[in-house]
Write an enzyme that holds these catalytic residues in place. Structure first.
Site, PDB file in Angstrom:
ATOM      1  N   GLU A   1      36.944  43.547  41.197  1.00 11.66           N
ATOM      2  CA  GLU A   1      37.820  42.831  42.132  1.00 11.66           C
ATOM      3  C   GLU A   1      38.384  43.845  43.118  1.00 11.66           C
ATOM      4  O   GLU A   1      39.125  44.743  42.735  1.00 11.66           O
ATOM      5  CB  GLU A   1      38.936  42.121  41.357  1.00 11.66           C
ATOM      6  CG  GLU A   1      39.668  41.070  42.174  1.00 11.66           C
ATOM      7  CD  GLU A   1      40.797  41.652  43.004  1.00 11.66           C
ATOM      8  OE1 GLU A   1      40.586  41.821  44.230  1.00 11.66           O
ATOM      9  OE2 GLU A   1      41.860  41.928  42.439  1.00 11.66           O
TER      10      GLU A   1
ATOM     11  N   CYS B   1      46.274  41.794  46.815  1.00 11.01           N
ATOM     12  CA  CYS B   1      44.832  41.662  47.066  1.00 11.01           C
ATOM     13  C   CYS B   1      44.478  40.308  47.655  1.00 11.01           C
ATOM     14  O   CYS B   1      43.506  40.190  48.407  1.00 11.01           O
ATOM     15  CB  CYS B   1      44.040  41.918  45.793  1.00 11.01           C
ATOM     16  SG  CYS B   1      44.466  40.859  44.411  1.00 11.01           S
TER      17      CYS B   1
END
Length: 595
Positions: free
Chosen positions: A301, A338
């Site tokens: 990720e 994020c």
């Protein structure tokens, strides 16, 4: 009346039974009930704490391998951490491997009890958990509540409620040729897994992989970031203390902090069965190359450049609501998120109105630390983890303005009057950004409200898809066909309609595509990714088993002339019998019987 009197004993008996059942349910001891436990929070997290302000805040201690931990909002020293060595990693993995053997034998009820125990602790200790996260990462208490405590509680609750169902053996369909068999997939523990997590959510990012891993029956090694090494010990103890309280070994969860040159030993270790990595693309390349040495699968990720597309059909009532969501989506954790909103792509009918609305709001945002926040002077935006990226960020903004963008507020680092050693960037509004500008293609991870104008819905989608990233996205409007088109055509692993980042709040699979990584954590998919997906075929009926037909039995030699042709004819007939239409099945049956 006589009928009622005749049946009265039965009614009274039924009432008595129901009463006993109710009392039993009310007072019986729940074998999965949470077990209370206490952890003493660090002294630094207590109100009124003051630490030594470092002259030059840095993680490195000159002439030493120690990690200097400090509060990025103030520059105050939190303490020093002795990083893990190669031998230390070996010892941690050995302890976890040994403890996992027994842990893998636990029932889902036993694992749920551990998670319920953790959830009870998290709910009752929100203040110290949030304060520790704020001190180590620089965020505000509200940021910590939303991004650390809230979503961790959701992860725990979802796994408690739905984890067992996700990992139950799953029956799979059969076919004509295999109808005498039944088929299933088992989800079994992998053994020892690892998670290398980022600093921006020091509590949630550390605890989240622990929750999933131990519920799947694994042990886990969690490597936190050096930037938040101070809080790792306290946050890890939330999990290890829950295990101990429920009668299990704390060695199932191991926390390590190390420098990058040692991390390679962890990510290439042959006893690690799976790695979850949360971080940057350059580091991901190193982690994946390292993991390839032992063929260890990695869930990656890597953040994104998340677009928020704002359609121009917002009602007056929805306008302020959406603007508030965009503000929170951009400035949550000072933009160090994020799945934070990195680009607001607005259609012509809403662009100028939105710009005028948010400009005074952004200009009035107050950066600061929880250590100087008071009821009369609250802080809106926290600190950045480091000032190392500020020069690059200022350069991106300068170049964008030179290319035609307009900087309406902010755009430079901020020297806090009370905390001059803190790492602050002024909340920024930059508009009229175009896709060709560097700032539109670079993940900023900063408190920057970046606006881009789209001429049409097609243009908005094209702009959204113009970066190498594709993690999350959101769209705001009321025209359902347009909303559906964005959901369908925008490149992203997650899309929220008229909301921001809420896919994680219901534990949908989390992850992206393109330059944002691959693999998923969270939800059913995340749990299953931490398991050996074992396919099993069993006999369905007693006495009915697979046998090799005589003409196909090996060796074919010795079966007389034409043995090979008979074997081939039967094999071909089996295929027709299994997969042909009714004419094909007749042809296949003739081949099988040799007609």
């Amino acid at each position: 009346m006589e009928a009622l009197e005749e049946h009265q004993p039965y009614f009274l008996g039924a009432i008595g039974i129901l009463t006993l059942v109710f009392l039993y349910t009310l007072f019986r001891k729940d074998p999965e009930s949470a077990v209370p436990y206490d952890i003493t929070p660090p002294e630094q997290s207590k109100p009124g704490w003051k630490g030594q302000v470092l002259e030059e805040p840095s993680l490195k201690v000159s002439g030493s391998s120690l990690i200097q931990c400090y509060c990025p909002a103030t520059g105050e020293a939190l303490g020093r951490v002795n990083p893990c060595t190669v031998d230390g990693i070996d010892r941690a993995i050995a302890k976890a491997k040994d403890a996992q053997v027994q842990w893998a034998r636990t029932t889902f009820a036993e694992r749920r009890r551990v998670l319920k125990t953790m959830l009870k602790f998290v709910l009752e200790n929100q203040d110290p958990i949030a304060r520790v996260a704020c001190l180590d990462s620089g965020k505000t208490m509200v940021d910590a509540s939303l991004g650390e405590v809230l979503i961790t509680a959701e992860k725990l609750k979802w796994t408690i409620d739905h984890g067992e169902q996700a990992l139950k053996p799953e029956s799979r369909p059969t076919n004509f040729l295999m109808m005498y068999k039944k088929h299933e997939v088992l989800w079994q523990p992998l053994g020892v897994v690892a998670a290398c997590v980022s600093w921006n959510y020091p509590f949630h990012n550390l605890i989240s992989p622990i929750i999933a891993s131990i519920f799947a029956g694994n042990a886990i090694i969690v490597k936190g970031s050096e930037s938040t090494a101070w809080s790792s010990s306290y946050f890890t103890s939330v999990a290890t203390s829950a295990l101990v309280a429920c009668g299990h070994s704390p060695h199932i969860v191991q926390s390590v902090v190390c420098w990058p040159n040692v991390a390679d030993h962890l990510t290439s270790h042959p006893d690690i069965a799976h790695i979850t990595f949360i971080g940057s693309r350059p580091v991901a390349h190193c982690v994946c190359a390292s993991a390839a040495k032992s063929l260890t699968p990695v869930c990656v990720e890597l953040g994104g450049k998340d677009p928020a597309i704002v359609l121009d059909d917002l009602s007056n009532r929805d306008f302020k609501r959406v603007a508030s969501i965009l503000m929170r989506g951009v400035f949550q954790s000072a933009g160090q998120n994020c799945i934070g909103i990195e680009r607001i792509i607005a259609l012509p009918g809403i662009y100028d109105r939105l710009t005028s609305h948010v400009e005074p709001l952004i200009a009035s945002l107050r950066p600061g630390s929880i250590l100087n926040s008071t009821p009369s002077t609250p802080i809106d935006v926290g600190a950045c983890i480091s000032s190392a990226n500020f020069s690059h960020l200022e350069s991106l903004i300068h170049d964008a303005v030179a290319d035609g963008a307009r900087l309406l507020c902010g755009g430079k680092r901020y020297i806090h009057p009370s905390h001059p050693k803190g790492h602050y960037f002024t909340p920024t509004l930059i508009v009229d950004v175009t896709p060709t500008m560097r700032i539109a293609q670079t993940e900023l991870f900063a408190p920057v409200f970046l606006m881009m104008r789209a001429d049409s819905l097609s243009s908005a989608i094209a702009i959204a898809n113009s970066t190498p990233f594709a993690l999350g996205a959101s769209v705001y409007g009321s025209h359902t066909p347009s909303l559906d088109r964005v959901v369908r055509e925008v490149h992203a692993g997650m899309v929220a309609v008229n909301d921001f980042a809420v896919t994680y709040m219901v534990q949908l699979p989390f992850g992206g595509v393109k330059g944002s990584g691959y693999g998923r954590f969270a939800g059913k998919e995340g749990l299953r990714a931490l398991c050996n997906q074992k396919a099993v075929t069993r006999d369905r009926w007693p006495g009915v088993k697979t046998s090799i037909p005589g003409p196909m039995d090996l060796p074919l030699s010795g079966k007389g002339e034409g043995a090979a042709e008979r074997a081939w004819g039967m094999a071909r007939g089996i295929v027709w019998l299994g997969y042909g239409d009714w004419r094909g099945k007749i042809r296949g049956l003739r081949g099988v019987v040799g007609v």
